[in-house]
Enzyme design. Structure first.
Site, PDB file in Angstrom:
ATOM      1  N   HIS A 134       0.843  -1.193   0.000  1.00 43.06           N
ATOM      2  CA  HIS A 134       0.000   0.000   0.000  1.00 43.06           C
ATOM      3  C   HIS A 134       0.878   1.241   0.000  1.00 43.06           C
ATOM      4  O   HIS A 134       1.864   1.304   0.739  1.00 43.06           O
ATOM      5  CB  HIS A 134      -0.911   0.023   1.228  1.00 43.06           C
ATOM      6  CG  HIS A 134      -1.767   1.254   1.296  1.00 43.06           C
ATOM      7  ND1 HIS A 134      -2.922   1.391   0.561  1.00 43.06           N
ATOM      8  CD2 HIS A 134      -1.610   2.418   1.969  1.00 43.06           C
ATOM      9  CE1 HIS A 134      -3.454   2.589   0.800  1.00 43.06           C
ATOM     10  NE2 HIS A 134      -2.673   3.231   1.650  1.00 43.06           N
ATOM     11  N   ASP A 139     -14.797   3.065   8.754  1.00 46.77           N
ATOM     12  CA  ASP A 139     -13.734   3.930   8.239  1.00 46.77           C
ATOM     13  C   ASP A 139     -14.257   4.807   7.115  1.00 46.77           C
ATOM     14  O   ASP A 139     -13.945   5.990   7.034  1.00 46.77           O
ATOM     15  CB  ASP A 139     -12.556   3.097   7.728  1.00 46.77           C
ATOM     16  CG  ASP A 139     -11.584   3.971   6.969  1.00 46.77           C
ATOM     17  OD1 ASP A 139     -10.931   4.804   7.621  1.00 46.77           O
ATOM     18  OD2 ASP A 139     -11.491   3.859   5.741  1.00 46.77           O
ATOM     19  N   ARG A 182     -14.266  13.276   8.392  1.00 47.23           N
ATOM     20  CA  ARG A 182     -12.993  13.978   8.601  1.00 47.23           C
ATOM     21  C   ARG A 182     -12.718  14.930   7.452  1.00 47.23           C
ATOM     22  O   ARG A 182     -12.184  16.026   7.652  1.00 47.23           O
ATOM     23  CB  ARG A 182     -11.861  12.961   8.731  1.00 47.23           C
ATOM     24  CG  ARG A 182     -11.879  12.211  10.070  1.00 47.23           C
ATOM     25  CD  ARG A 182     -10.958  10.995  10.029  1.00 47.23           C
ATOM     26  NE  ARG A 182      -9.602  11.361   9.687  1.00 47.23           N
ATOM     27  CZ  ARG A 182      -8.733  10.552   9.064  1.00 47.23           C
ATOM     28  NH1 ARG A 182      -9.096   9.323   8.733  1.00 47.23           N
ATOM     29  NH2 ARG A 182      -7.523  10.966   8.784  1.00 47.23           N
ATOM     30  N   SER A 186      -7.094   4.430   9.457  1.00 46.06           N
ATOM     31  CA  SER A 186      -7.884   4.330   8.238  1.00 46.06           C
ATOM     32  C   SER A 186      -7.220   3.397   7.241  1.00 46.06           C
ATOM     33  O   SER A 186      -7.849   2.490   6.684  1.00 46.06           O
ATOM     34  CB  SER A 186      -8.058   5.735   7.639  1.00 46.06           C
ATOM     35  OG  SER A 186      -8.734   5.664   6.417  1.00 46.06           O
ATOM     36  N   LYS A 237      -8.503  -0.880   6.422  1.00 45.02           N
ATOM     37  CA  LYS A 237      -8.882  -1.354   5.091  1.00 45.02           C
ATOM     38  C   LYS A 237      -7.965  -2.482   4.616  1.00 45.02           C
ATOM     39  O   LYS A 237      -8.432  -3.464   4.052  1.00 45.02           O
ATOM     40  CB  LYS A 237      -8.835  -0.190   4.097  1.00 45.02           C
ATOM     41  CG  LYS A 237     -10.055   0.712   4.203  1.00 45.02           C
ATOM     42  CD  LYS A 237      -9.994   1.880   3.253  1.00 45.02           C
ATOM     43  CE  LYS A 237      -8.898   2.848   3.662  1.00 45.02           C
ATOM     44  NZ  LYS A 237      -9.090   4.210   3.148  1.00 45.02           N
TER      45      LYS A 237
END
Lengths: 436, 436
Positions: free
Chosen positions: A82, A161, A168, A183, A187
């Protein structure tokens, strides 16, 4: 427990118990706790932070708010990668088939671009026919078959989330390390992975502009991984100038294919192979860094990674001929060079400005609901350290329409993103730090 | 303008322009800006504060969200008094008729009790028949007639403050000096006053426990007044131990009448007359502090203040005979002394604990929607500095029911609120500071 008391405790610098965090997240996801209380809570967290245990509890609560994939029936060690997002970051497109060709199972759930940063899903969809909205059963099947499958986030993954991120976004509480880390990790951990390689970008084109901030995020991410019993490696990588040369969806897909063919810009190649090698280590495919690196280089050199990508594209509905004939990718009708107004050495290229320029051409989104044009974008012709003559092209714009105000304005912004000077210059290191 | 950008600016320590604050308040009051954005904003203000100009802009925006009374057709200078709330604070009941008897016009809009603090409206309503929900036309008429009228807040006064206060209450954002100051001043300035005397309570029974915090609030309130072109004087007064002896609505009303008759506890008398004298100065009735003080003392001594109170009570629907015969006030069926468990000198009486004890007996509210019992409460028999024998009553509870768990538990809490010791003790000064 009362939500207002939990907010107050955090506001006053207290340390929350896991059950208090769970109470907030579950209540919010279920609708029992209103958004205004979470908004105040997130702002209190912005100022007060969260320690490792609190952050892990937040992550776990968001993770458990939805479905957690169980991939235990898919043989092999499942490792994903990621990135926190950057400009020209097409790493995933090449990395997934390389890692898969080396024996790692890569269940990759990616996102779309927003603002100046691009998204893997948009780049994949630039390949005609490529589908990222596969059902979980097909995801599972293709993982077994190809060792890698790249899809978008489903509504079932970490809905808390999703809801919290939207809140947010409109309450100026995005920029909080524990909230960002929670967050991301909620995921990724929902993918049912065994290990995760994180690419935390740092610099002008990244979400984290400063090194120390990026380092803190990296350590927070690694800490959550540890707390949740996952193998995690984090690389801090440079995002001062764009990664590679292409910025724009089809342009980036083409560049990723060039990498798989053994070419491509050296910085893109370096970052991709470094991240890939880390995946092999986490998966236990190799036990030493040098061996892992040789293995991923071999997968590119012998064509097995490219062949794997061809299969992935075909099995996800894409046109595999586009992999061999890049002219089959969408191409913008207009190419317009951006000339240097003076001679000099490129001292810096503002990655964020280039990202915003590509967005203005239609390659990215201002709002989540915007559509992107796969063909358009910016291709850099020179990077930091290279000398250019006056009038020589710094970059080429790929635009949907000839001339007019937008293209000219974008050209001016791209020119302004380049800083030229008389002295020699060289970019900083690509991998700034490794946290394993 | 975008709400999220304004929140971000405050979050990052920026100074907001008046139009940005107005945009937020107007948008919130009108429903265009959602409560979650205001919640995040209030939390950012909690951490970052607001300067004088920002606070004045906030106050003005909340003030303008509703009706501002125009009392220019009522002859005389209009001056009100507001207290930040304490335990045993029945000052307003005596102060309004004293000031009116001296020629000040007192348009007083008061509140109800909540938690450990009492409210003027509840104390007035302990007088049989007394009505605080008069229409504005009647308020105006009685002001002309009696020089003072005491009513509750109407829905038309500063609705943005009302909405925002409810939100702050559930998002742990009450304790912010600029937000508190803006809330107080927006309501008071809506009364159409020329001047305002503020009684900022400091100590255990007050909202502001620490002197420096109270001083900051006092200066903030004075600053708003100046910015809005109003004459404002602030006294910081002691709220370590309860003010006077009675805590409970009818008990406090009776004590206020005793003061008007020339008696009453010395501390209550001192604070009331000091505040009253400041009102006379602001109204220009007297120009020197000593003369103002003599004048208010005379109004008590000559019975004119008591006579004025009798008229106010009668004109607001109350039974004027109760002013002369306090036995006509509601009286609790049970009186229960709380004896001292040891001999000693009273070193301290925790005002908050006494307030909560009275609340438990039914004199106050846990929630806004609770009803109060006008008759019940606590009457202190000794205050700080007084010597008591073992077994002598420290206080007397006035309860609705004999014995049982509640009364015994309250008795124990009242006993625990007293700290006895061998050494002599004396209370601190009643008026700690004057900001004029």
């Amino acid at each position: 427990m009362r939500a207002s008391e939990i907010i107050r405790a955090k506001r006053d610098g207290g340390r929350l118990r896991p059950e208090e965090i769970r109470f907030l997240v579950d209540g919010y996801a279920g609708g029992a706790i209103p958004d205004y209380q979470l908004a105040a809570f997130c702002m209190a967290v912005f100022f007060r932070g969260m320690d490792g245990e609190e952050t892990a509890a937040l992550t776990e609560a968001m993770l458990r708010s939805g479905q957690v994939l169980d991939l235990s029936d898919v043989p092999g060690v499942k490792v994903d990668k990621h990135s926190t997002g950057g400009v020209g970051d097409k790493v995933s497109l090449a990395l997934a088939p390389i890692a898969a060709a080396c024996g790692v199972v890569v269940p990759m759930v990616s996102g779309r671009g927003l603002g100046h940063t691009g998204g893997t899903l948009d780049k994949l969809e630039a390949i005609p026919g490529f589908r990222v909205d596969l059902p979980v059963s097909r995801f599972r099947e293709l993982l077994r078959r190809n060792g890698a499958c790249l899809i978008g986030q489903t509504a079932e993954i970490a809905p808390a989330d999703k809801k919290l991120y939207a809140l947010r976004d409109v309450t100026a509480t995005v920029e909080s390390i524990p909230l960002i880390a929670g967050s991301i990790m909620s995921k990724k951990l929902a993918e049912g992975i065994d290990g995760l390689v994180l690419d935390v970008k740092v610099g002008r084109g990244a979400f984290m502009k400063r090194r120390e901030e990026a380092g803190l995020l990296a350590r927070t991410l690694a800490g959550i991984g540890r707390a949740m019993g996952k193998r995690v490696t984090v690389l801090l990588t440079d995002m001062e100038q764009p990664l590679g040369l292409a910025v724009g969806n089809a342009l980036e897909a083409a560049e990723a294919v060039e990498l798989l063919r053994g070419g491509g810009p050296p910085d893109l190649r370096e970052v991709t192979l470094a991240l890939c090698a880390e995946m092999l280590l986490l998966a236990g495919v190799e036990t030493g860094g040098a061996a892992a690196r040789r293995r991923v280089e071999r997968a590119v050199a012998d064509g097995s990674a490219l062949e794997r990508f061809r299969r992935i594209v075909e099995d996800q509905g894409g046109d595999p001929r586009a992999v061999d004939d890049l002219a089959r990718l969408p191409r913008a009708p207009v190419q317009r060079d951006v000339p240097a107004t003076a001679a000099g050495v490129v001292q810096a290229i503002d990655a964020e400005a280039i990202g915003l320029a590509a967005m203005s051409l239609g390659a990215g989104r201002v709002r989540v609901e915007d559509r992107v044009d796969p063909a358009v974008g910016v291709v850099l012709r020179h990077k930091v350290g290279e000398a250019v003559e006056r009038g020589a092209p710094l970059a080429t714009l790929h635009a949907a329409r000839q001339g007019g105000e937008p293209v000219e304005a974008v050209a001016a912004r791209v020119a302004a993103a380049y800083r030229l000077g008389p002295d020699p210059a060289s970019p900083g290191p690509l991998v700034l730090e490794r946290i394993g």
